[in-house]
Scaffold this motif. Structure first.
Motif, PDB file in Angstrom:
ATOM      1  N   ALA A  41       8.203   3.353  -3.980  1.00  0.00           N
ATOM      2  CA  ALA A  41       9.442   2.896  -4.626  1.00  0.00           C
ATOM      3  C   ALA A  41       9.353   3.049  -6.138  1.00  0.00           C
ATOM      4  CB  ALA A  41       9.722   1.445  -4.241  1.00  0.00           C
ATOM      5  N   PHE A  42       8.187   2.713  -6.713  1.00  0.00           N
ATOM      6  CA  PHE A  42       8.000   2.896  -8.155  1.00  0.00           C
ATOM      7  C   PHE A  42       8.162   4.363  -8.527  1.00  0.00           C
ATOM      8  CE2 PHE A  42       7.207  -1.325  -8.581  1.00  0.00           C
ATOM      9  CZ  PHE A  42       6.505  -1.713  -9.709  1.00  0.00           C
ATOM     10  N   LEU A  43       7.567   5.248  -7.758  1.00  0.00           N
ATOM     11  CA  LEU A  43       7.643   6.673  -8.051  1.00  0.00           C
ATOM     12  C   LEU A  43       9.079   7.171  -8.003  1.00  0.00           C
ATOM     13  CD1 LEU A  43       6.260   9.437  -8.510  1.00  0.00           C
ATOM     14  CD2 LEU A  43       6.072   9.625  -6.019  1.00  0.00           C
ATOM     15  N   ILE A  44       9.823   6.776  -6.980  1.00  0.00           N
ATOM     16  CA  ILE A  44      11.193   7.252  -6.820  1.00  0.00           C
ATOM     17  C   ILE A  44      12.085   6.732  -7.939  1.00  0.00           C
ATOM     18  CG2 ILE A  44      13.226   7.108  -5.335  1.00  0.00           C
ATOM     19  CD1 ILE A  44      11.343   7.132  -2.937  1.00  0.00           C
ATOM     20  N   ILE A  45      11.931   5.454  -8.281  1.00  0.00           N
ATOM     21  CA  ILE A  45      12.792   4.873  -9.322  1.00  0.00           C
ATOM     22  C   ILE A  45      12.481   5.477 -10.686  1.00  0.00           C
ATOM     23  CG2 ILE A  45      13.342   2.745 -10.544  1.00  0.00           C
ATOM     24  CD1 ILE A  45      12.999   1.281  -7.897  1.00  0.00           C
ATOM     25  N   LEU A  46      11.199   5.595 -11.022  1.00  0.00           N
ATOM     26  CA  LEU A  46      10.846   6.179 -12.319  1.00  0.00           C
ATOM     27  C   LEU A  46      11.236   7.650 -12.376  1.00  0.00           C
ATOM     28  CD1 LEU A  46       7.383   4.573 -13.132  1.00  0.00           C
ATOM     29  CD2 LEU A  46       9.631   4.004 -14.040  1.00  0.00           C
ATOM     30  N   ALA A  47      11.102   8.348 -11.262  1.00  0.00           N
ATOM     31  CA  ALA A  47      11.530   9.748 -11.234  1.00  0.00           C
ATOM     32  C   ALA A  47      13.045   9.859 -11.437  1.00  0.00           C
ATOM     33  CB  ALA A  47      11.111  10.401  -9.926  1.00  0.00           C
ATOM     34  N   ALA A  48      13.801   8.903 -10.885  1.00  0.00           N
ATOM     35  CA  ALA A  48      15.249   8.918 -11.079  1.00  0.00           C
ATOM     36  C   ALA A  48      15.608   8.631 -12.537  1.00  0.00           C
ATOM     37  CB  ALA A  48      15.900   7.882 -10.158  1.00  0.00           C
ATOM     38  N   ILE A  49      14.837   7.750 -13.179  1.00  0.00           N
ATOM     39  CA  ILE A  49      15.109   7.440 -14.586  1.00  0.00           C
ATOM     40  C   ILE A  49      14.736   8.613 -15.487  1.00  0.00           C
ATOM     41  CG2 ILE A  49      14.433   5.926 -16.489  1.00  0.00           C
ATOM     42  CD1 ILE A  49      14.043   3.704 -14.423  1.00  0.00           C
ATOM     43  N   ALA A  79      -6.465   4.192   5.173  1.00  0.00           N
ATOM     44  CA  ALA A  79      -5.214   3.677   4.610  1.00  0.00           C
ATOM     45  C   ALA A  79      -4.977   4.228   3.211  1.00  0.00           C
ATOM     46  CB  ALA A  79      -5.249   2.149   4.581  1.00  0.00           C
ATOM     47  N   ALA A  80      -6.039   4.322   2.413  1.00  0.00           N
ATOM     48  CA  ALA A  80      -5.899   4.892   1.078  1.00  0.00           C
ATOM     49  C   ALA A  80      -5.501   6.363   1.152  1.00  0.00           C
ATOM     50  CB  ALA A  80      -7.205   4.737   0.306  1.00  0.00           C
ATOM     51  N   LEU A 116      -1.523  10.694   0.606  1.00  0.00           N
ATOM     52  CA  LEU A 116      -0.810  11.762   1.303  1.00  0.00           C
ATOM     53  C   LEU A 116       0.695  11.548   1.232  1.00  0.00           C
ATOM     54  CD1 LEU A 116      -0.873  14.269   3.121  1.00  0.00           C
ATOM     55  CD2 LEU A 116      -1.050  12.729   5.095  1.00  0.00           C
ATOM     56  N   LEU A 117       1.155  10.319   1.416  1.00  0.00           N
ATOM     57  CA  LEU A 117       2.587  10.033   1.363  1.00  0.00           C
ATOM     58  C   LEU A 117       3.155  10.311  -0.018  1.00  0.00           C
ATOM     59  CD1 LEU A 117       5.160   8.841   2.615  1.00  0.00           C
ATOM     60  CD2 LEU A 117       4.335   6.571   1.941  1.00  0.00           C
ATOM     61  N   LEU A 118       2.498   9.812  -1.054  1.00  0.00           N
ATOM     62  CA  LEU A 118       3.000  10.020  -2.413  1.00  0.00           C
ATOM     63  C   LEU A 118       2.960  11.494  -2.806  1.00  0.00           C
ATOM     64  CD1 LEU A 118       1.312   6.942  -4.068  1.00  0.00           C
ATOM     65  CD2 LEU A 118       3.762   7.327  -3.941  1.00  0.00           C
ATOM     66  N   THR A 119       1.892  12.168  -2.427  1.00  0.00           N
ATOM     67  CA  THR A 119       1.788  13.584  -2.772  1.00  0.00           C
ATOM     68  C   THR A 119       2.844  14.406  -2.052  1.00  0.00           C
ATOM     69  OG1 THR A 119      -0.603  13.299  -3.069  1.00  0.00           O
ATOM     70  CG2 THR A 119       0.220  15.541  -2.843  1.00  0.00           C
ATOM     71  N   THR A 120       3.086  14.093  -0.779  1.00  0.00           N
ATOM     72  CA  THR A 120       4.099  14.827  -0.021  1.00  0.00           C
ATOM     73  C   THR A 120       5.482  14.639  -0.615  1.00  0.00           C
ATOM     74  OG1 THR A 120       2.787  14.574   2.001  1.00  0.00           O
ATOM     75  CG2 THR A 120       5.105  15.134   2.263  1.00  0.00           C
ATOM     76  N   THR A 139       0.812  -1.209   0.000  1.00  0.00           N
ATOM     77  CA  THR A 139       0.000   0.000   0.000  1.00  0.00           C
ATOM     78  C   THR A 139       0.849   1.264   0.000  1.00  0.00           C
ATOM     79  OG1 THR A 139      -1.722  -1.190   1.218  1.00  0.00           O
ATOM     80  CG2 THR A 139      -1.854   1.211   1.203  1.00  0.00           C
ATOM     81  N   LEU A 140       1.950   1.271   0.733  1.00  0.00           N
ATOM     82  CA  LEU A 140       2.746   2.482   0.904  1.00  0.00           C
ATOM     83  C   LEU A 140       4.106   2.396   0.219  1.00  0.00           C
ATOM     84  CD1 LEU A 140       1.993   3.070   4.709  1.00  0.00           C
ATOM     85  CD2 LEU A 140       0.798   4.051   2.743  1.00  0.00           C
TER      86      LEU A 140
END
Length: 537
Positions: A42-50, A120-121, A126-130, A36-37
């Protein structure tokens, strides 16, 4: 307080208590928290790095368009998969049946599960947006925040209703969890979540448009678009409401509070007392090593065959990706190879790593938690035979997945496989399985709590798949630090060894000695850690 006031306050207090219990259970479930978190983040961080600092023609960072799909995945994971699995688990353990004997209304019990899913959603979004705002200059459009909240609420309630419907239609926890996770992962590729902005074939677009996840993703993406308006998508929200009503109707019709398949005990007449028999001393026979190993392999394969979720991710999911990506991206090329040819090798490497690094340690830890390993100490069976049986079972699963991938790739996608280099391919699979099994066993010896194991193994393997270019499609170069890390870790070397054995442009027997040597070094390191720490019985 009057009796009437007490009766009115009781459902509200019960609602809060049950919701708090469900949220607490979520925080104590590492696997649920990971998917969920951690997984979307992790997908966001890795794709953002690429992607780096790439921007659109209007100067908007491309990462602006990546936050919403991963937020939708986290919200759907919390509301669909967790609600289905947790509800089925509470039913199978008898908790729901006991709750029916309390003054708490049935609707309060189910509403508390949905409320916990919404929380939880919301935490995932909130975590991804922050992270997006602080690290990648993602803009939050103030006038679209109400639309974002309403979309999140409707989408989460829709997925939760469908999760309850799935729990109502399945008989066991394993079936509910496997179907929910498998459906969500599969639909994420058809619903603008994992492949946002990609033009899918017509039949895939039609299938995705008929199901709710795509409408959830489209409606949420509108709230992140830096365009005029307030971000509301009435058409998509209407579809979510329709699916929510359908899920609620199915759940209301077939939902059961008692465990499924419970039968009343049969009354059997007591047999007559047998005549006393003089027993002779037992004759102990020492079983041969091949017999011990074959028995453990059969036992391990039986356990894996009953793990529907593990079978899906180990066998069906790689074949699905191999068939899906060429249909989506056409006849592209990756690192000078046809896309299907490259993905064929990548999925073989992924399966070997997953079965040995995730599934095998999970079975060992489950046996340790159930006391099986402790009971084995009183038998002639040594732990090395127990572990060898699970390793051979992992090799069998990897071989079956490779056969299925070969059938799909060679039969439908034009993948070329040279039989002369088949020994090199088998050696790469065996070496990779040994390496990741040793690393998995080392993690088992280091992990005091069994519940955190899958979160650690999956939490390291999936990002490593991106860094090692297992899941990365295209020739976009990785950042230097990510390439350096991948060159040190073993998964990229497993991929290169498989590519050397399957690339049609490569001549010779296809043995990649250098990459196999790196796998051997990691194998020795994992075994040294496991031998030093030893497996706790």
């Amino acid at each position: 307080m009057t009796v009437l006031a007490e009766r009115r306050a009781r459902p509200r207090s019960a609602m809060w208590a049950l919701t708090g219990h469900a949220v607490l259970a979520f925080t104590r479930n590492p696997v649920a928290a990971f998917f969920t978190l951690v997984f979307p983040l992790a997908f966001l961080i890795i794709l953002a790095a690429i992607i780096g600092d790439q921007r659109t023609e209007d100067g908007v960072p491309i990462v602006q368009y990546l936050v919403s799909p991963f937020a939708v995945f986290g919200a759907a994971q919390a509301s669909f998969v967790l609600v289905a699995a947790d509800t089925a688990s509470l039913r199978e353990s008898g908790v729901l049946l006991r709750l029916r004997a309390t003054p708490v209304a049935a609707r309060t019990v189910l509403a508390s599960r949905i409320a916990a899913a919404v929380l939880a959603a919301g935490l995932a979004v909130l975590l991804l947006t922050t992270v997006g705002v602080l690290a990648y200059d993602v803009q939050i459009i103030g006038r679209k925040v109400p639309a974002m909240l309403i979309t999140l609420l409707l989408g989460t309630c829709c997925c939760a209703a469908l999760g309850l419907a799935l729990a109502a239609l399945t008989r066991t926890v394993l079936a509910a969890q496997s179907l929910a996770q498998g459906l969500l992962i599969s639909l994420a590729y058809l619903s603008d979540v994992f492949l946002a902005g990609v033009t899918l074939p017509g039949w895939m677009q039609g299938l995705g448009s008929a199901l709710p996840l795509k409408h959830f993703a489209r409606a949420m993406a509108e709230t992140f678009e830096p365009t005029p308006g307030y971000g509301f998508s009435p058409g998509h929200l209407t579809v979510l409401v329709v699916w929510a009503v359908a899920g609620a109707l199915v759940a209301g019709r077939w939902f059961a509070w008692q465990p499924r398949g419970v039968r009343a005990p049969r009354t059997v007449p007591e047999p007559a007392a047998p005549a006393p028999v003089r027993l002779s001393p037992p004759i102990r026979q020492r079983r041969s090593a091949p017999a011990l190993l074959s028995g453990q392999i059969a036992y391990a394969l039986l356990g894996q065959s009953r793990d529907m979720l593990g079978v899906f991710f180990s066998v069906a999911f790689p074949a699905l990706l191999l068939a899906l990506f060429p249909a989506v991206f056409g006849g592209g090329r990756v690192h000078g190879m046809a896309l299907a040819q490259y993905l064929y090798a990548a999925m073989i490497a992924y399966t070997a790593a997953l079965t040995a690094y995730v599934n095998l340690p999970e079975s060992v830890v489950a046996a340790r938690s159930a006391g099986v390993l402790k009971r084995l100490r009183a038998t002639p069976l040594r732990f090395r035979w127990y572990f060898a049986g699970r390793l051979c079972a992992a090799l069998v699963v990897s071989a079956l997945a490779a056969v299925l991938l070969t059938a799909v790739g060679v039969g439908f996608l034009g993948v070329r496989l040279d039989l002369v280099r088949l020994p090199a391919l088998l050696l790469a699979i065996v070496a990779g399985s040994l390496c990741f099994a040793a690393l998995g066993l080392a993690i088992v010896t280091l992990m005091p709590a069994a519940r955190s194991l899958i979160a650690v193994t999956l939490g390291t393997l999936l990002p490593l798949c991106f860094a090692s270019e297992i899941f990365v499609v295209g020739d976009q170069p990785l950042p230097g630090w990510l390439t350096t890390a991948a060159n040190v870790l073993p998964l990229r070397h497993l991929l290169r060894a498989v590519l050397a054995a399957t690339d049609p442009a490569v001549t010779g027997p296809g043995f990649a000695a250098g990459h196999l040597a790196v796998l051997a070094a990691w194998t020795v390191l994992g075994l040294l850690v496991a031998a030093r720490r030893r497996v706790s019985w």
